[in-house]
Motif scaffolding. Structure first.
Motif, PDB file in Angstrom:
ATOM      1  N   LYS A 144       1.050  -1.087   0.024  1.00 36.93           N
ATOM      2  CA  LYS A 144       0.067  -0.126   0.070  1.00 36.93           C
ATOM      3  C   LYS A 144       0.868   1.411   0.003  1.00 36.93           C
ATOM      4  CE  LYS A 144      -4.139  -2.164   2.313  1.00 36.93           C
ATOM      5  NZ  LYS A 144      -4.724  -1.953   3.571  1.00 36.93           N
ATOM      6  N   SER A 145       2.214   1.263   0.745  1.00 33.01           N
ATOM      7  CA  SER A 145       2.848   2.494   0.860  1.00 33.01           C
ATOM      8  C   SER A 145       3.463   2.740  -0.292  1.00 33.01           C
ATOM      9  CB  SER A 145       3.953   2.132   2.078  1.00 33.01           C
ATOM     10  OG  SER A 145       4.669   3.346   1.892  1.00 33.01           O
ATOM     11  N   VAL A 146       4.002   1.564  -1.127  1.00 35.96           N
ATOM     12  CA  VAL A 146       4.562   1.750  -2.523  1.00 35.96           C
ATOM     13  C   VAL A 146       3.664   2.401  -3.430  1.00 35.96           C
ATOM     14  CG1 VAL A 146       5.865   0.529  -4.454  1.00 35.96           C
ATOM     15  CG2 VAL A 146       6.371   0.242  -2.113  1.00 35.96           C
ATOM     16  N   THR A 155      -4.086   6.433  -5.861  1.00 33.47           N
ATOM     17  CA  THR A 155      -5.019   7.057  -4.711  1.00 33.47           C
ATOM     18  C   THR A 155      -5.991   6.243  -4.237  1.00 33.47           C
ATOM     19  OG1 THR A 155      -6.078   8.416  -6.226  1.00 33.47           O
ATOM     20  CG2 THR A 155      -4.305   9.415  -5.027  1.00 33.47           C
ATOM     21  N   ASP A 156      -6.536   5.399  -5.189  1.00 32.13           N
ATOM     22  CA  ASP A 156      -7.706   4.545  -4.952  1.00 32.13           C
ATOM     23  C   ASP A 156      -7.441   3.129  -4.497  1.00 32.13           C
ATOM     24  OD1 ASP A 156     -10.210   3.162  -4.818  1.00 32.13           O
ATOM     25  OD2 ASP A 156     -10.577   3.544  -7.153  1.00 32.13           O
ATOM     26  N   LEU A 157      -7.205   2.946  -3.466  1.00 32.52           N
ATOM     27  CA  LEU A 157      -6.633   1.841  -2.754  1.00 32.52           C
ATOM     28  C   LEU A 157      -7.682   0.609  -2.505  1.00 32.52           C
ATOM     29  CD1 LEU A 157      -3.948   2.703   0.101  1.00 32.52           C
ATOM     30  CD2 LEU A 157      -3.617   1.992  -2.355  1.00 32.52           C
ATOM     31  N   GLU A 158      -9.129   1.058  -3.150  1.00 32.14           N
ATOM     32  CA  GLU A 158     -10.181   0.146  -3.069  1.00 32.14           C
ATOM     33  C   GLU A 158     -10.023  -0.948  -4.439  1.00 32.14           C
ATOM     34  OE1 GLU A 158     -12.581  -0.577  -0.765  1.00 32.14           O
ATOM     35  OE2 GLU A 158     -11.138   0.859   0.356  1.00 32.14           O
ATOM     36  N   ASP A 159      -9.382  -0.053  -5.323  1.00 32.82           N
ATOM     37  CA  ASP A 159      -9.049  -0.635  -6.799  1.00 32.82           C
ATOM     38  C   ASP A 159      -7.887  -1.184  -6.863  1.00 32.82           C
ATOM     39  OD1 ASP A 159      -9.844  -1.419  -9.423  1.00 32.82           O
ATOM     40  OD2 ASP A 159      -9.356   0.784 -10.264  1.00 32.82           O
ATOM     41  N   THR A 160      -7.450  -2.115  -6.169  1.00 33.33           N
ATOM     42  CA  THR A 160      -6.221  -2.913  -5.935  1.00 33.33           C
ATOM     43  C   THR A 160      -6.530  -4.299  -5.817  1.00 33.33           C
ATOM     44  OG1 THR A 160      -6.363  -2.457  -3.504  1.00 33.33           O
ATOM     45  CG2 THR A 160      -5.100  -0.903  -4.964  1.00 33.33           C
ATOM     46  N   GLY A 220       9.628 -20.337  -5.628  1.00 34.86           N
ATOM     47  CA  GLY A 220       9.225 -20.799  -4.476  1.00 34.86           C
ATOM     48  C   GLY A 220       9.700 -20.094  -3.212  1.00 34.86           C
ATOM     49  N   HIS A 221       9.531 -18.697  -3.235  1.00 36.90           N
ATOM     50  CA  HIS A 221       9.787 -17.638  -2.209  1.00 36.90           C
ATOM     51  C   HIS A 221       8.377 -16.989  -2.286  1.00 36.90           C
ATOM     52  CE1 HIS A 221      12.891 -15.077  -0.353  1.00 36.90           C
ATOM     53  NE2 HIS A 221      11.800 -14.325  -0.343  1.00 36.90           N
ATOM     54  N   LEU A 222       7.868 -16.608  -1.073  1.00 36.65           N
ATOM     55  CA  LEU A 222       6.825 -15.874  -0.842  1.00 36.65           C
ATOM     56  C   LEU A 222       6.957 -14.612  -1.370  1.00 36.65           C
ATOM     57  CD1 LEU A 222       4.341 -16.187   1.004  1.00 36.65           C
ATOM     58  CD2 LEU A 222       5.317 -14.862   2.651  1.00 36.65           C
ATOM     59  N   HIS A 223       5.939 -14.326  -2.130  1.00 36.00           N
ATOM     60  CA  HIS A 223       5.915 -13.080  -2.741  1.00 36.00           C
ATOM     61  C   HIS A 223       4.534 -12.587  -3.090  1.00 36.00           C
ATOM     62  CE1 HIS A 223       5.952 -15.893  -6.256  1.00 36.00           C
ATOM     63  NE2 HIS A 223       5.407 -14.831  -6.998  1.00 36.00           N
ATOM     64  N   LEU A 224       4.216 -11.208  -2.459  1.00 33.18           N
ATOM     65  CA  LEU A 224       2.849 -10.527  -2.622  1.00 33.18           C
ATOM     66  C   LEU A 224       2.856  -9.838  -3.944  1.00 33.18           C
ATOM     67  CD1 LEU A 224       0.116  -9.709  -1.236  1.00 33.18           C
ATOM     68  CD2 LEU A 224       1.653  -7.704  -0.277  1.00 33.18           C
ATOM     69  N   HIS A 225       1.764 -10.132  -4.610  1.00 33.91           N
ATOM     70  CA  HIS A 225       1.395  -9.388  -5.829  1.00 33.91           C
ATOM     71  C   HIS A 225       0.563  -8.238  -5.582  1.00 33.91           C
ATOM     72  CE1 HIS A 225       3.060 -12.026  -8.852  1.00 33.91           C
ATOM     73  NE2 HIS A 225       2.795 -13.091  -8.128  1.00 33.91           N
ATOM     74  N   VAL A 226       1.056  -6.942  -6.003  1.00 38.66           N
ATOM     75  CA  VAL A 226       0.398  -5.860  -5.537  1.00 38.66           C
ATOM     76  C   VAL A 226      -0.175  -5.145  -6.954  1.00 38.66           C
ATOM     77  CG1 VAL A 226       0.550  -3.543  -4.520  1.00 38.66           C
ATOM     78  CG2 VAL A 226       1.590  -5.514  -3.377  1.00 38.66           C
ATOM     79  N   LEU A 227      -1.423  -5.303  -7.089  1.00 41.45           N
ATOM     80  CA  LEU A 227      -1.775  -4.710  -8.690  1.00 41.45           C
ATOM     81  C   LEU A 227      -2.689  -3.656  -8.439  1.00 41.45           C
ATOM     82  CD1 LEU A 227      -2.075  -8.335  -8.785  1.00 41.45           C
ATOM     83  CD2 LEU A 227      -1.577  -7.568 -11.016  1.00 41.45           C
ATOM     84  N   ALA A 228      -2.340  -2.739  -9.276  1.00 42.61           N
ATOM     85  CA  ALA A 228      -3.371  -1.528  -9.157  1.00 42.61           C
ATOM     86  C   ALA A 228      -3.381  -0.646 -10.723  1.00 42.61           C
ATOM     87  CB  ALA A 228      -3.399  -0.526  -8.087  1.00 42.61           C
ATOM     88  N   PRO A 229      -4.386  -0.085 -10.972  1.00 41.05           N
ATOM     89  CA  PRO A 229      -5.874  -0.445 -10.705  1.00 41.05           C
ATOM     90  C   PRO A 229      -6.227  -1.750 -11.154  1.00 41.05           C
ATOM     91  CG  PRO A 229      -5.730   1.338 -12.354  1.00 41.05           C
ATOM     92  CD  PRO A 229      -4.497   0.711 -12.237  1.00 41.05           C
ATOM     93  N   ALA A 230      -6.946  -2.420 -10.328  1.00 41.58           N
ATOM     94  CA  ALA A 230      -7.526  -3.922 -10.581  1.00 41.58           C
ATOM     95  C   ALA A 230      -8.578  -3.694 -11.839  1.00 41.58           C
ATOM     96  CB  ALA A 230      -8.043  -4.454  -9.387  1.00 41.58           C
TER      97      ALA A 230
END
Length: 154
Positions: free
Chosen positions: A82-84, A91-96, A109-119
């Motif tokens: 969220k910070s990145v 600005t629209d963190l609902e569309d993520t 095989g290494h934990l990784h979170l996908h951060v996608l915006a705008p969804a």
């Protein structure tokens, strides 16, 4: 080898691309965030205008290997994402979309979170790859709920 060197080699897998990106500054990846435990960088195959990966600096297996003890780690990963996004004028963190590929559908095989915006701007293929309630992708919120409900995510 010093105790510190032994600890570092146990915490990182030299064959893991994400361990190398997270722990060696000569990596080709541009780090958008780096702290004592997490890094964030752009996905090399973006599925959305903003597509970042948040990974732990220590080698942590995929989301099926996690337990209740990892809830804070996953929460911290989401907060970094969220910070990145905010630093990159999202600005629209609902569309993520924040989530993980569910094994065996993990390319690394290494934990990784996908951060996608705008969804809302995910292309057709990306809508399939990062689809909520599928066999191959779990949202961060779903993973946290699962971890809190069970001793492990299996």
């Amino acid at each position: 080898m010093s105790a510190e060197g032994e600890e570092q080699s146990a915490a990182h897998d030299s064959k893991c691309i994400f361990c190398r990106i997270a722990n060696y500054p000569d990596s080709d990846a541009e780090l958008l965030h780096s702290d004592d435990s997490l890094v964030c960088f752009k996905d090399i195959r973006p599925g959305a205008p903003h597509h970042y990966l948040v990974v732990p600096k220590t080698h942590v297996g995929n989301c099926k290997t996690l337990s209740k003890d990892h809830v804070q780690l996953v929460t911290n990963m989401v907060e970094v994402g969220k910070s990145v996004l905010q630093k990159n004028n999202v600005t629209d963190l609902e569309d993520t979309r924040f989530g993980f590929h569910w094994p065996p559908f993990c390319s690394i095989g290494h934990l990784h979170l996908h951060v996608l915006a705008p969804a809302s701007q995910l292309g057709f293929l990306s809508r399939m790859i990062y689809r909520i309630n599928s066999y191959w992708f779990i949202t961060a919120d779903q993973l946290i709920e699962r971890l809190q409900a069970n001793t492990d995510a299996k």
